[in-house]
Design a protein around this motif. Structure first.
Motif, PDB file in Angstrom:
ATOM      1  N   HIS A  18       3.967   5.689   3.060  1.00  0.00           N
ATOM      2  CA  HIS A  18       4.939   4.997   2.203  1.00  0.00           C
ATOM      3  C   HIS A  18       5.134   3.528   2.572  1.00  0.00           C
ATOM      4  O   HIS A  18       5.626   2.748   1.761  1.00  0.00           O
ATOM      5  CB  HIS A  18       6.297   5.713   2.228  1.00  0.00           C
ATOM      6  N   SER A  50       7.046   3.636  -8.098  1.00  0.00           N
ATOM      7  CA  SER A  50       7.185   4.550  -6.976  1.00  0.00           C
ATOM      8  C   SER A  50       7.927   3.817  -5.856  1.00  0.00           C
ATOM      9  O   SER A  50       7.871   2.591  -5.772  1.00  0.00           O
ATOM     10  CB  SER A  50       5.781   4.958  -6.521  1.00  0.00           C
ATOM     11  N   PRO A  51       8.580   4.548  -4.970  1.00  0.00           N
ATOM     12  CA  PRO A  51       9.303   3.888  -3.878  1.00  0.00           C
ATOM     13  C   PRO A  51       8.421   3.342  -2.755  1.00  0.00           C
ATOM     14  O   PRO A  51       8.943   2.725  -1.823  1.00  0.00           O
ATOM     15  CB  PRO A  51      10.236   4.987  -3.361  1.00  0.00           C
ATOM     16  N   THR A  52       7.117   3.505  -2.818  1.00  0.00           N
ATOM     17  CA  THR A  52       6.263   3.010  -1.731  1.00  0.00           C
ATOM     18  C   THR A  52       6.206   1.484  -1.729  1.00  0.00           C
ATOM     19  O   THR A  52       6.391   0.830  -2.755  1.00  0.00           O
ATOM     20  CB  THR A  52       4.827   3.562  -1.838  1.00  0.00           C
ATOM     21  N   THR A  55       3.423  -0.039  -4.171  1.00  0.00           N
ATOM     22  CA  THR A  55       3.726  -0.066  -5.606  1.00  0.00           C
ATOM     23  C   THR A  55       4.777  -1.130  -5.903  1.00  0.00           C
ATOM     24  O   THR A  55       4.682  -1.841  -6.914  1.00  0.00           O
ATOM     25  CB  THR A  55       4.201   1.305  -6.124  1.00  0.00           C
ATOM     26  N   ARG A  56       5.750  -1.268  -5.032  1.00  0.00           N
ATOM     27  CA  ARG A  56       6.780  -2.298  -5.239  1.00  0.00           C
ATOM     28  C   ARG A  56       6.172  -3.693  -5.145  1.00  0.00           C
ATOM     29  O   ARG A  56       6.536  -4.585  -5.905  1.00  0.00           O
ATOM     30  CB  ARG A  56       7.932  -2.114  -4.257  1.00  0.00           C
ATOM     31  N   GLU A  67      12.821  -0.404 -11.884  1.00  0.00           N
ATOM     32  CA  GLU A  67      13.549   0.703 -11.270  1.00  0.00           C
ATOM     33  C   GLU A  67      12.643   1.405 -10.270  1.00  0.00           C
ATOM     34  O   GLU A  67      11.468   1.634 -10.561  1.00  0.00           O
ATOM     35  CB  GLU A  67      13.958   1.723 -12.330  1.00  0.00           C
ATOM     36  N   ILE A  68      13.178   1.771  -9.134  1.00  0.00           N
ATOM     37  CA  ILE A  68      12.448   2.597  -8.171  1.00  0.00           C
ATOM     38  C   ILE A  68      12.788   4.041  -8.492  1.00  0.00           C
ATOM     39  O   ILE A  68      13.951   4.434  -8.466  1.00  0.00           O
ATOM     40  CB  ILE A  68      12.815   2.238  -6.730  1.00  0.00           C
ATOM     41  N   ILE A  69      11.753   4.825  -8.812  1.00  0.00           N
ATOM     42  CA  ILE A  69      11.926   6.207  -9.238  1.00  0.00           C
ATOM     43  C   ILE A  69      11.244   7.138  -8.232  1.00  0.00           C
ATOM     44  O   ILE A  69      10.013   7.121  -8.094  1.00  0.00           O
ATOM     45  CB  ILE A  69      11.332   6.426 -10.660  1.00  0.00           C
ATOM     46  N   THR A  70      12.022   7.949  -7.556  1.00  0.00           N
ATOM     47  CA  THR A  70      11.489   8.867  -6.547  1.00  0.00           C
ATOM     48  C   THR A  70      10.440   9.808  -7.126  1.00  0.00           C
ATOM     49  O   THR A  70       9.463  10.152  -6.455  1.00  0.00           O
ATOM     50  CB  THR A  70      12.639   9.676  -5.918  1.00  0.00           C
ATOM     51  N   ALA A  73       6.696   8.999  -6.621  1.00  0.00           N
ATOM     52  CA  ALA A  73       6.112   8.944  -5.280  1.00  0.00           C
ATOM     53  C   ALA A  73       4.838   9.788  -5.217  1.00  0.00           C
ATOM     54  O   ALA A  73       4.636  10.692  -6.028  1.00  0.00           O
ATOM     55  CB  ALA A  73       7.132   9.434  -4.251  1.00  0.00           C
TER      56      ALA A  73
END
Length: 150
Positions: A18, A50-52, A55-56, A67-70, A73
């Protein structure tokens, strides 16, 4: 509804997964696709990542409004992405920045009707739309863009 699937750009190897960051090449890939997206983006685009870290970092080349969407992941699956985006009943457009193999399996499902281990290149963007013709819902692949094509 439009659904855009963007695989994160090239990232360093290592653990924890992650926290992997983009390589210099990955940052260039992300900027190229981001420029293309900026010129061709659909109206009312909702952006999810994704929260990684990778990806951010990829999506940040395009916008800071995401938006960060779990559910996006790496450990989640195709059904999680579909639920998060509202495909195909949703309105407007959603950009998902996520991971292999899930994005490839989703692309296969959208085009063939069943999940399969399709490959989505690092940094690539696949753009789908749905429509109704003769009372039949159809999925249309609008474009596939890879960083080396731009």
């Amino acid at each position: 509804m439009d659904l855009l699937l963007w695989r994160h750009a090239e990232a360093v190897e290592g653990t924890p997964d992650h926290l992997r960051e983009l390589t210099e090449r990955g940052r260039k890939q992300a900027r190229k696709v981001a420029r293309w997206l900026d010129d061709n983006r659909p109206k009312r685009l909702r952006v999810m990542a994704s929260p990684t870290v990778r990806t951010r970092q990829t999506v940040s080349a395009f916008t800071d409004d995401f938006e960060i969407i779990t559910a996006l992941a790496p450990e989640h699956g195709v059904s999680d992405i579909l639920a998060a985006t509202g495909w195909p009943e949703g309105r407007g457009a959603v950009l998902v920045v996520g991971h292999q193999p899930t994005l490839g399996r989703l692309a296969a499902l959208l085009l063939s009707g069943q999940e399969a281990p399709w490959s989505v290149k690092k940094g690539a963007l696949w753009w789908f739309t749905n429509r109704v013709r003769n009372d039949e819902t159809q999925t249309v692949l609008r474009t596939v863009i890879t960083p080396d094509m731009i």
